[in-house]
Design a protein around this motif. Structure first.
Motif, PDB file in Angstrom:
ATOM      1  N   ARG A   1      -1.418  -4.536  10.506  1.00  0.00           N
ATOM      2  CA  ARG A   1      -1.768  -5.687  11.344  1.00  0.00           C
ATOM      3  C   ARG A   1      -1.748  -6.996  10.574  1.00  0.00           C
ATOM      4  NH1 ARG A   1      -7.604  -5.542  14.032  1.00  0.00           N
ATOM      5  NH2 ARG A   1      -8.121  -5.612  11.808  1.00  0.00           N
ATOM      6  N   GLY A   2      -2.026  -6.922   9.282  1.00  0.00           N
ATOM      7  CA  GLY A   2      -2.061  -8.128   8.467  1.00  0.00           C
ATOM      8  C   GLY A   2      -0.736  -8.856   8.375  1.00  0.00           C
TER       9      GLY A   2
ATOM     10  N   LEU B   1       4.616   7.348  -4.700  1.00  0.00           N
ATOM     11  CA  LEU B   1       4.035   6.005  -4.621  1.00  0.00           C
ATOM     12  C   LEU B   1       3.892   5.603  -3.161  1.00  0.00           C
ATOM     13  CD1 LEU B   1       3.180   3.204  -5.725  1.00  0.00           C
ATOM     14  CD2 LEU B   1       5.611   2.590  -5.755  1.00  0.00           C
ATOM     15  N   TYR B   2       2.672   5.196  -2.785  1.00  0.00           N
ATOM     16  CA  TYR B   2       2.429   4.634  -1.453  1.00  0.00           C
ATOM     17  C   TYR B   2       1.884   3.230  -1.643  1.00  0.00           C
ATOM     18  CZ  TYR B   2       0.628   3.861   3.235  1.00  0.00           C
ATOM     19  OH  TYR B   2       0.390   3.338   4.487  1.00  0.00           O
ATOM     20  N   LEU B   3       2.663   2.241  -1.226  1.00  0.00           N
ATOM     21  CA  LEU B   3       2.244   0.845  -1.335  1.00  0.00           C
ATOM     22  C   LEU B   3       2.085   0.297   0.070  1.00  0.00           C
ATOM     23  CD1 LEU B   3       3.659  -1.829  -3.758  1.00  0.00           C
ATOM     24  CD2 LEU B   3       3.162  -2.386  -1.369  1.00  0.00           C
ATOM     25  N   CYS B   4       0.908  -0.215   0.380  1.00  0.00           N
ATOM     26  CA  CYS B   4       0.673  -0.711   1.733  1.00  0.00           C
ATOM     27  C   CYS B   4       0.138  -2.137   1.691  1.00  0.00           C
ATOM     28  CB  CYS B   4      -0.293   0.195   2.487  1.00  0.00           C
ATOM     29  SG  CYS B   4      -1.917   0.361   1.743  1.00  0.00           S
TER      30      CYS B   4
ATOM     31  N   ASN C   1      -4.442  -6.355   0.277  1.00  0.00           N
ATOM     32  CA  ASN C   1      -5.197  -6.815   1.436  1.00  0.00           C
ATOM     33  C   ASN C   1      -6.089  -7.977   0.996  1.00  0.00           C
ATOM     34  OD1 ASN C   1      -7.259  -6.921   3.670  1.00  0.00           O
ATOM     35  ND2 ASN C   1      -6.058  -5.167   4.397  1.00  0.00           N
ATOM     36  N   SER C   2      -6.179  -8.973   1.840  1.00  0.00           N
ATOM     37  CA  SER C   2      -6.986 -10.148   1.480  1.00  0.00           C
ATOM     38  C   SER C   2      -8.487  -9.901   1.588  1.00  0.00           C
ATOM     39  CB  SER C   2      -6.606 -11.335   2.373  1.00  0.00           C
ATOM     40  OG  SER C   2      -6.819 -11.008   3.745  1.00  0.00           O
TER      41      SER C   2
ATOM     42  N   LEU D   1      -0.775 -11.243   1.187  1.00  0.00           N
ATOM     43  CA  LEU D   1       0.445 -10.432   1.140  1.00  0.00           C
ATOM     44  C   LEU D   1       1.698 -11.286   1.279  1.00  0.00           C
ATOM     45  CD1 LEU D   1       1.898  -9.862   4.180  1.00  0.00           C
ATOM     46  CD2 LEU D   1      -0.254  -8.680   4.536  1.00  0.00           C
ATOM     47  N   PHE D   2       1.597 -12.443   1.972  1.00  0.00           N
ATOM     48  CA  PHE D   2       2.763 -13.296   2.162  1.00  0.00           C
ATOM     49  C   PHE D   2       3.192 -13.981   0.861  1.00  0.00           C
ATOM     50  CE2 PHE D   2       0.738 -13.054   6.353  1.00  0.00           C
ATOM     51  CZ  PHE D   2       1.805 -12.556   7.085  1.00  0.00           C
ATOM     52  N   GLU D   3       2.320 -14.001  -0.124  1.00  0.00           N
ATOM     53  CA  GLU D   3       2.668 -14.479  -1.454  1.00  0.00           C
ATOM     54  C   GLU D   3       3.051 -13.323  -2.372  1.00  0.00           C
ATOM     55  OE1 GLU D   3      -0.452 -16.771  -3.137  1.00  0.00           O
ATOM     56  OE2 GLU D   3      -0.504 -18.261  -1.533  1.00  0.00           O
TER      57      GLU D   3
END
Length: 346
Positions: A222-223, A273-276, A299-300, A318-320
């Motif tokens: 959702r982020g 590896l799981y990167l979320c 996550n922020s 995450l956008f950075e």
């Protein structure tokens, strides 16, 4: 008259003459149940032909015995034929429990076998246990769209049957010194389903991403705020050589298709590896990634549940972060390619 010994069975799967990894995952589940009941664990293999060396690995991974049925008619998966063979063996040997993987073939086969044996079946289980005092199999699976976990048992009929979600457990370590026996069972021609003929099998679908077999998964939630931003996830997955995953909420919002969904209501995965990114970590999602080797969360929210299970937790935007990670990986890949090219010149 010989007395039948109670057994726990797992149904192995093969492809191209080799055992699929899910066969060993099932043995880990079956071993725990058989030990609690104090009975033997038996793996059942149906194949056109298979060597003792291949079957031996099932013993090394936890089976006490292997029942192998060979015949050219078993080269292609035909539900009715496979079902008759397994049901016939079950009538002869009366296993207490029969487990199969919740794969395409397992989901097709086991209901047919259950009807033939007049018993129950719980599909897509994520947990299995033995009820104290009764020996009943406790079969836990997500229900009501994954919002609750239901535990089901079959107190009256035998065998107790369940399919188990792939990647929900890890195989046991291989023990080359483990002892067991291999029994080759004669195939009955009457088991062949003459009304069905396999004309072709499409094994590779262009563009299909198999989350369950992926070694690297990069997922978004959702982020990400909107569908277009999944491009950030796709670019990072491409830079890592991985596959794209998603949270249930991202799928429900229509940002990405259901085959990408990770969690109890989607795919249970076990990548290296799981990167979320932008995933808070709902219980259903966490249950779907619990066997991943390394989890990286972005996550922020410093209190996000996903950070508590992550091996590396990044608190930030995450956008950075995603574009910077992608750029660094691409830069490294370019440098490696340049170094190899230069090193190969005279």
């Amino acid at each position: 008259m010989s007395v039948l010994k109670p057994e726990v069975w797992t149904i192995a799967e093969m492809s191209g003459g080799a055992l699929k990894g899910v066969s060993f995952e099932l043995l880990a589940r079956g071993r725990a149940l058989a030990d609690k009941l104090g009975v033997e664990l038996v793996s059942v293999v149906l194949a056109p032909s298979v060597t003792d060396r291949v079957l031996r690995e099932l013993i090394e991974r936890g089976a006490d015995a292997v029942l192998c049925v060979e015949h050219p008619a078993l080269a292609d998966f035909v539900c009715e034929t496979y079902s008759r063979v397994i049901a016939g063996l079950a009538v002869e040997r009366a296993p207490q429990i029969v487990l199969a993987a919740a794969t395409t073939s397992g989901r097709t086969l086991m209901p047919h076998v259950a009807i033939s044996l007049h018993t129950g079946l719980t599909a897509d289980c994520t947990e299995l246990d033995i009820e104290e005092g009764t020996g009943n199999l406790l079969q836990t699976r997500p229900a009501i769209g994954g919002n609750i976990m239901a535990t089901i048992k079959t107190p009256e009929n035998r065998p107790q049957m369940a399919t188990v979600r792939p990647k929900s457990s890890r195989p046991l370590e291989r023990d080359p010194y483990r002892e067991g026996r291999i029994e080759r069972v004669v195939f009955s021609p009457s088991a062949v389903e003459t009304r069905v003929r396999v004309l072709d099998m499409e094994r590779d679908v262009v563009g299909f991403e198999n989350l369950e077999e992926a070694h690297i998964v990069v997922a978004g939630g959702r982020g990400l705020k909107k569908a277009e931003n999944f491009q950030l996830v796709r670019e990072l997955a491409d830079a890592l050589g991985g596959t794209v995953g998603a949270s249930r909420e991202a799928v429900d919002r229509g940002w990405i298709s259901y085959p990408h969904q990770v969690g109890l209501s989607g795919k249970t995965i076990s990548p290296r590896l799981y990167l979320c990114a932008g995933i808070s970590g709902a219980i259903q999602h966490l249950a779907g990634i619990k066997t991943a080797e390394t989890i990286v969360s972005i996550n922020s929210d410093p209190e996000a549940s996903i950070h508590k299970v992550a091996d590396f937790a990044i608190v930030g935007d995450l956008f950075e972060i995603l574009p910077r990670l992608t750029a660094k990986l691409r830069q490294r890949a370019a440098q490696s390619a340049y170094t190899e090219q230069e090193g190969g010149r005279p």
